[in-house]
Write a protein that holds these residues in place. Sequence first.
Motif, PDB file in Angstrom:
ATOM      1  N   LYS A 117     -12.190 -20.689   1.368  1.00 12.99           N
ATOM      2  CA  LYS A 117     -13.440 -21.064   1.376  1.00 12.99           C
ATOM      3  C   LYS A 117     -13.668 -21.804   2.806  1.00 12.99           C
ATOM      4  O   LYS A 117     -12.925 -22.498   3.301  1.00 12.99           O
ATOM      5  CB  LYS A 117     -13.741 -22.261   0.189  1.00 12.99           C
ATOM      6  N   ALA A 118     -15.087 -21.975   3.240  1.00 15.00           N
ATOM      7  CA  ALA A 118     -15.249 -22.534   4.568  1.00 15.00           C
ATOM      8  C   ALA A 118     -16.615 -23.094   4.482  1.00 15.00           C
ATOM      9  O   ALA A 118     -17.627 -22.336   4.203  1.00 15.00           O
ATOM     10  CB  ALA A 118     -15.186 -21.586   5.932  1.00 15.00           C
ATOM     11  N   HIS A 119     -16.819 -24.360   5.006  1.00 12.42           N
ATOM     12  CA  HIS A 119     -18.191 -24.778   4.816  1.00 12.42           C
ATOM     13  C   HIS A 119     -18.628 -25.427   6.342  1.00 12.42           C
ATOM     14  O   HIS A 119     -17.683 -25.993   6.946  1.00 12.42           O
ATOM     15  CB  HIS A 119     -18.336 -26.068   3.849  1.00 12.42           C
ATOM     16  N   ILE A 120     -19.890 -25.409   6.721  1.00 13.71           N
ATOM     17  CA  ILE A 120     -20.141 -25.838   8.042  1.00 13.71           C
ATOM     18  C   ILE A 120     -21.588 -26.627   7.863  1.00 13.71           C
ATOM     19  O   ILE A 120     -22.488 -25.993   7.538  1.00 13.71           O
ATOM     20  CB  ILE A 120     -20.282 -24.668   8.983  1.00 13.71           C
ATOM     21  N   ASP A 121     -21.461 -27.900   8.122  1.00 16.71           N
ATOM     22  CA  ASP A 121     -22.498 -28.710   7.966  1.00 16.71           C
ATOM     23  C   ASP A 121     -23.238 -28.670   9.142  1.00 16.71           C
ATOM     24  O   ASP A 121     -23.156 -29.341  10.344  1.00 16.71           O
ATOM     25  CB  ASP A 121     -22.288 -30.094   7.495  1.00 16.71           C
ATOM     26  N   ILE A 122     -24.449 -27.875   9.448  1.00 14.78           N
ATOM     27  CA  ILE A 122     -25.080 -27.674  10.664  1.00 14.78           C
ATOM     28  C   ILE A 122     -25.782 -28.901  10.872  1.00 14.78           C
ATOM     29  O   ILE A 122     -25.975 -29.236  11.860  1.00 14.78           O
ATOM     30  CB  ILE A 122     -26.177 -26.401  10.250  1.00 14.78           C
TER      31      ILE A 122
ATOM     32  N   VAL B 184     -12.595 -26.838   4.902  1.00 11.81           N
ATOM     33  CA  VAL B 184     -11.865 -25.661   4.742  1.00 11.81           C
ATOM     34  C   VAL B 184     -10.913 -25.578   3.478  1.00 11.81           C
ATOM     35  O   VAL B 184     -10.466 -26.771   3.295  1.00 11.81           O
ATOM     36  CB  VAL B 184     -11.238 -24.907   5.652  1.00 11.81           C
ATOM     37  N   ALA B 185     -10.839 -24.369   2.657  1.00  9.20           N
ATOM     38  CA  ALA B 185      -9.871 -24.624   1.711  1.00  9.20           C
ATOM     39  C   ALA B 185      -8.992 -23.517   1.532  1.00  9.20           C
ATOM     40  O   ALA B 185      -9.982 -22.168   1.707  1.00  9.20           O
ATOM     41  CB  ALA B 185     -10.483 -24.784   0.235  1.00  9.20           C
ATOM     42  N   GLY B 186      -7.854 -23.301   1.219  1.00  8.51           N
ATOM     43  CA  GLY B 186      -7.222 -21.903   0.768  1.00  8.51           C
ATOM     44  C   GLY B 186      -6.167 -22.014  -0.426  1.00  8.51           C
ATOM     45  O   GLY B 186      -5.634 -23.012  -0.555  1.00  8.51           O
ATOM     46  N   ALA B 187      -6.104 -21.043  -0.944  1.00  7.71           N
ATOM     47  CA  ALA B 187      -5.084 -20.908  -2.131  1.00  7.71           C
ATOM     48  C   ALA B 187      -4.538 -19.670  -2.412  1.00  7.71           C
ATOM     49  O   ALA B 187      -5.129 -18.677  -2.208  1.00  7.71           O
ATOM     50  CB  ALA B 187      -5.870 -21.482  -3.536  1.00  7.71           C
ATOM     51  N   VAL B 188      -3.373 -19.658  -2.995  1.00  7.19           N
ATOM     52  CA  VAL B 188      -2.664 -18.471  -3.289  1.00  7.19           C
ATOM     53  C   VAL B 188      -2.040 -18.581  -4.709  1.00  7.19           C
ATOM     54  O   VAL B 188      -1.423 -19.666  -4.998  1.00  7.19           O
ATOM     55  CB  VAL B 188      -1.728 -17.998  -2.055  1.00  7.19           C
ATOM     56  N   SER B 189      -1.877 -17.664  -5.657  1.00 10.29           N
ATOM     57  CA  SER B 189      -1.334 -17.680  -6.801  1.00 10.29           C
ATOM     58  C   SER B 189      -0.444 -16.358  -7.004  1.00 10.29           C
ATOM     59  O   SER B 189      -0.865 -15.348  -6.689  1.00 10.29           O
ATOM     60  CB  SER B 189      -2.483 -17.909  -7.763  1.00 10.29           C
TER      61      SER B 189
END
Length: 647
Positions: free
Chosen positions: A190-195, A157-162
Amino acid sequence: MPYTVPASVSTAGRGEIETFGSYDLNSIFRSMPGTSTRESISNPGIAVNIRGLEGSGRVNMMIDGVRQNFGITGHEASGFAYVDPQLLAGIDVERGAVTTVGGGSLAGSANMRTLDVQDILRPGQNYGALVTGSWGSNGVGWAEMGAVAAQSGRVSVAGAVSKHDENDYENGNGETVPNTNEDLISGLVKAHIDITPAARLSFGTVLYNNHFTANSYDQAIRSNIYTTKFVYNPAANNWIDFEGNLNFSDVEMEYYDYYDPLGGGSYSGRHLQDRGTGFNAANTSRFNIGEIAVATEYGAEYNHDDANALNGGVNPEGEQTTFGAFSETTFSYGIWDLTAGLRYDYFKTEGEGAVAVGGHLGIPSGPYSVDDSDGRLDPKITLAAQVKPWLMPYVTYSESMRAPTVAETLMGGVHPGTTSFFYPNPYLEPETQKGWELGFNVMQNDVFTAGDRFRFKADYYDMNVDNYITACESDLVINFGFYSMSPYYFCNTPGRSNINGVEIEGFYDAGAYYAGMTYTYTHTDLPSQLDGLGAHSYLPDHVATFDGGVRLMDQRWVIGSRLYFASEAYVGEVNVAAGEDPYDDGYGLVDLYTSYELRNGLDVGLTISNLLDKAYTPALSTGATGAIAGLDTGRGRTFLLTARGQF
């Protein structure tokens, strides 16, 4: 990598954006060959221009692969993409016809990629943060961005604020350019799941909120983008390399008080919104036919835009659906690569309105509705040869189509505060392009010293455009007692228009020192766009950038300079008074920059843009709201201090 692709492609990375584009992305696009922007001095949106073609879908602007089709009919670019430069990881531009995902435009595509997990984490990290902060003189002020990312097992996962607050800046003469401020806050997740090891499911959202004054009104813009992606690429199966995307884009512009430098003003209540829904799916299969290696990509993409306008002035409401089905196959044999592409594009435009005074184009007065559709099959073929390990020449023939927009088809009403009438044109034909491109790539290592690198690209293109759409004045004369007038509308220009030019880019890097350059020559006989219904889009005949510098102290300290030159730029006789020179002056700019890599992932930098404090007006620019006539609107000398930490 651009220098391995037999096509006119350019890229910009995170480092270049932080150095030159952290508060103005226009300079990044303008440093790419054949690429520019319609720069609105007051509006922070991006309007990409490729080879003198821009606006209304002529260039497919995307954020994380999501089309940005928000359009506005006014005294500036006819469409903008809104993205925070501090959240960008890179920019990819492809000039010319695009056959695969991202096609359906006339002149090319520009994709602005936002930060993701791999941009935030350092190699080997399972969790980390990326923090940037900057302060700029001349109105730039403070800007801050913080991003975090983590990965564990099959999930990342990733997150950002500006945040960025900017005030009005001064030009090279020390004069304030009014209404160049903004109040921006943005963020992403952003979120990623490696099934499985071969299958990944990803989700993302990018949020943007900004306030500024442009086009004579205080405005607020909100842009929300949502994406879902599925990738399936089993290592043991060369027939399957699949990617599918589902996305939604919601761009909303609100007009508040009318800008009045003498005070007062009136509430507009104008509200424009574009909701775009899209999906695309593509698969690549690889196999051999004897000694011929074959890679074929095939798929489809769909987009639907619903444009709404409340008290929209001449901006209409309507819907447009576009669909594309494509196939692009590369046959490789020895030194030869033959790539054959075929794309079918279809569009459907729907909407309704009312005409106060009938007769124009045979349209009677009263309500009307539009339900128009068309389609076209466009080929693209490229022959490339790796004649030397370092040299690849290529030749391309391509065709492309651009559908008329909702605004062009359904525009109508009266200009606010005037008696200028506007009419729809339900009979517009799509623009089409047929053209050739000749080019070559050079990639050579160890040229003068061990480990050095030389990269070079050059191309000549020739494009013929039919049914070019521009603003026209009707033959119909409408009498209003003491005065009479002829209304304006969008029309297809008769005949064929030609654009041709040369695009060059390259760099040499020896580690301790480096140098790079880009050059663009453009010649066009496109008819003039009327400033006021969109804006003219002619590139200067000659544009060049030169960048070079040295790396000291084990290459941790960089000192460099960038030079930018633009020749005079044609604006069209229709946009100047009789007898006036229809050209904007050329200009040259000098930037200096330096950065130092400290220990533990911390970098600091200084950029001085417009070092000589040149007074100029950017080519292809729209003046600032409230600026006096003749005011140079280019930003004067500006210092930018930056700090970047990756932990």
